[in-house]
Design a protein around this motif. Sequence first.
Motif, PDB file in Angstrom:
ATOM      1  N   ARG A   1     -10.297 -69.924 110.743  1.00  0.00           N
ATOM      2  CA  ARG A   1     -11.542 -69.799 110.121  1.00  0.00           C
ATOM      3  C   ARG A   1     -12.962 -69.818 110.873  1.00  0.00           C
ATOM      4  O   ARG A   1     -13.618 -69.105 110.809  1.00  0.00           O
ATOM      5  CB  ARG A   1     -11.584 -70.840 109.136  1.00  0.00           C
TER       6      ARG A   1
ATOM      7  N   ALA B   1     -13.054 -66.643 112.916  1.00  0.00           N
ATOM      8  CA  ALA B   1     -13.394 -65.381 112.120  1.00  0.00           C
ATOM      9  C   ALA B   1     -14.971 -65.587 111.678  1.00  0.00           C
ATOM     10  O   ALA B   1     -15.683 -64.644 111.646  1.00  0.00           O
ATOM     11  CB  ALA B   1     -12.883 -65.658 110.433  1.00  0.00           C
TER      12      ALA B   1
ATOM     13  N   GLN C   1     -17.300 -66.488 113.855  1.00  0.00           N
ATOM     14  CA  GLN C   1     -17.959 -65.809 114.795  1.00  0.00           C
ATOM     15  C   GLN C   1     -18.431 -64.489 114.683  1.00  0.00           C
ATOM     16  O   GLN C   1     -19.372 -64.036 115.466  1.00  0.00           O
ATOM     17  CB  GLN C   1     -17.238 -66.212 116.286  1.00  0.00           C
ATOM     18  N   TYR C   2     -17.570 -63.806 113.848  1.00  0.00           N
ATOM     19  CA  TYR C   2     -17.704 -62.406 113.615  1.00  0.00           C
ATOM     20  C   TYR C   2     -18.490 -62.122 112.570  1.00  0.00           C
ATOM     21  O   TYR C   2     -18.514 -60.999 111.868  1.00  0.00           O
ATOM     22  CB  TYR C   2     -16.615 -61.565 113.723  1.00  0.00           C
TER      23      TYR C   2
ATOM     24  N   PRO D   1     -17.773 -59.827 100.919  1.00  0.00           N
ATOM     25  CA  PRO D   1     -16.777 -60.411  99.861  1.00  0.00           C
ATOM     26  C   PRO D   1     -15.642 -60.147  99.725  1.00  0.00           C
ATOM     27  O   PRO D   1     -14.917 -60.847  99.094  1.00  0.00           O
ATOM     28  CB  PRO D   1     -17.750 -59.341  98.730  1.00  0.00           C
ATOM     29  N   TYR D   2     -15.016 -59.084 100.726  1.00  0.00           N
ATOM     30  CA  TYR D   2     -13.545 -58.889 100.884  1.00  0.00           C
ATOM     31  C   TYR D   2     -12.852 -59.678 101.901  1.00  0.00           C
ATOM     32  O   TYR D   2     -11.603 -59.584 101.975  1.00  0.00           O
ATOM     33  CB  TYR D   2     -13.456 -57.328 101.061  1.00  0.00           C
ATOM     34  N   LEU D   3     -13.668 -60.505 102.557  1.00  0.00           N
ATOM     35  CA  LEU D   3     -13.131 -61.458 103.557  1.00  0.00           C
ATOM     36  C   LEU D   3     -13.436 -62.908 103.354  1.00  0.00           C
ATOM     37  O   LEU D   3     -14.251 -63.617 104.018  1.00  0.00           O
ATOM     38  CB  LEU D   3     -13.701 -60.995 104.950  1.00  0.00           C
ATOM     39  N   PRO D   4     -12.853 -63.477 102.436  1.00  0.00           N
ATOM     40  CA  PRO D   4     -13.008 -64.687 101.906  1.00  0.00           C
ATOM     41  C   PRO D   4     -13.058 -65.918 102.893  1.00  0.00           C
ATOM     42  O   PRO D   4     -13.957 -66.837 102.812  1.00  0.00           O
ATOM     43  CB  PRO D   4     -12.178 -64.962 100.832  1.00  0.00           C
ATOM     44  N   VAL D   5     -12.401 -65.512 103.818  1.00  0.00           N
ATOM     45  CA  VAL D   5     -12.438 -66.743 104.981  1.00  0.00           C
ATOM     46  C   VAL D   5     -13.732 -66.859 105.630  1.00  0.00           C
ATOM     47  O   VAL D   5     -14.163 -67.998 105.968  1.00  0.00           O
ATOM     48  CB  VAL D   5     -11.521 -66.501 106.094  1.00  0.00           C
ATOM     49  N   LEU D   6     -14.572 -65.903 105.613  1.00  0.00           N
ATOM     50  CA  LEU D   6     -16.152 -66.195 105.995  1.00  0.00           C
ATOM     51  C   LEU D   6     -16.806 -66.827 105.297  1.00  0.00           C
ATOM     52  O   LEU D   6     -17.811 -67.625 105.585  1.00  0.00           O
ATOM     53  CB  LEU D   6     -16.458 -64.781 106.077  1.00  0.00           C
ATOM     54  N   THR D   7     -16.529 -67.305 103.967  1.00  0.00           N
ATOM     55  CA  THR D   7     -17.264 -68.031 102.803  1.00  0.00           C
ATOM     56  C   THR D   7     -16.523 -69.433 102.663  1.00  0.00           C
ATOM     57  O   THR D   7     -17.067 -69.886 101.827  1.00  0.00           O
ATOM     58  CB  THR D   7     -17.667 -67.067 101.842  1.00  0.00           C
ATOM     59  N   ASP D   8     -15.496 -69.557 103.198  1.00  0.00           N
ATOM     60  CA  ASP D   8     -14.624 -71.011 102.970  1.00  0.00           C
ATOM     61  C   ASP D   8     -15.389 -71.978 103.866  1.00  0.00           C
ATOM     62  O   ASP D   8     -16.037 -71.765 104.813  1.00  0.00           O
ATOM     63  CB  ASP D   8     -13.271 -70.967 103.575  1.00  0.00           C
ATOM     64  N   HIS D   9     -15.428 -73.072 103.151  1.00  0.00           N
ATOM     65  CA  HIS D   9     -16.238 -74.282 103.929  1.00  0.00           C
ATOM     66  C   HIS D   9     -17.557 -73.970 104.395  1.00  0.00           C
ATOM     67  O   HIS D   9     -17.856 -74.101 105.446  1.00  0.00           O
ATOM     68  CB  HIS D   9     -15.408 -74.745 105.286  1.00  0.00           C
TER      69      HIS D   9
END
Lengths: 181, 181
Positions: free
Chosen positions: B153, B156, B158-159, B168-176
């Motif tokens: 995470r 991820a 960093q990018y 919105p299609y890459l939920p790992v970016l908005t976890d935590h």
Amino acid sequence: MNAFSLERSIEVLSRTPVTLDALLRDVGDPWARGTEGPDTFSPFDVVGHLIDGEETDWIPRARIILARGRSVRFEPYDRFRHHGRNASRTLESLLTEFAKLREANLKLLQSWKLTAAELSLPGEHPSLGPVTLRQLLAAWVVHDLGHLAQVARVMAKQYRPEVGPWVPYLPVLTDHEVPRS
Amino acid sequence: MNAFSLERSIEVLSRTPVTLDALLRDVGDPWARGTEGPDTFSPFDVVGHLIDGEETDWIPRARIILARGRSVRFEPYDRFRHHGRNASRTLESLLTEFAKLREANLKLLQSWKLTAAELSLPGEHPSLGPVTLRQLLAAWVVHDLGHLAQVARVMAKQYRPEVGPWVPYLPVLTDHEVPRS
């Protein structure tokens, strides 16, 4: 912060198959086939989904952009293609297949020797709208890392009932209570 | 659902060092040293934290339980010991050290040939209260997987500025978004 570069992207993209292999090859089904609930991915499903991405998503979409045709609109992506395709496969054969496809795709990507101008070429995502080749390649990297995080999270949750009072100290167990991917 | 077993636990515990090695060895600092914000762990920090766990957390606490002394209360764990300890180290040397410590600890764990009765022996966590050896070992497994998910995470994120409309299609970016671990 990590500004986009092809080299930095390939650092991650080239590591994903060996990382998943290290984590998953020959693990028992309780780890490989567990999910977060109905209609969510197991680690096995994630590897199948990543194979679909190699075959139908990232490189095919990059080709559409680089073709500079009248339409740069991407084909919609089928998130569940792997369900039918891999029903009788083993996890080990999927890991091997993913590694081969990824290796070939990275060779192809490197053979293109993309310039900054080419990285700025436009594509059109069927639901997100205008994107650049650079953003497509960055999304490929993040997509890999997101699914690696998902595999670790899904595996962790298989042991949720076993940790007793430790749950509040292990936030991975309560991430995505309503699964988002 | 995956009922506790020592064998299944070791399946994961033995894979963590090689998985992190595959993901992190020789990656550049933008991936290795990025964080989710002040007072959060980089991938480098996570490996240091896992080393601390080998030296001061899981096996030392298992020993306290197995000693069956008058007090089975664990020593509090210092989550930031690694900051001072590893200031001048390379990520590669930490990965090697973690693998060696983990291998020795798993050999020790297996040499104990723990019975079901021993796995039910009690310990006392300084803030969580009564726990069993079985729960301690399950928490060790989940702790590994949680930190692997965290490494993916953090990398991820960093990018995040590079993916444009894909967020919105890459939920790992908005976890935590508010880091929890």
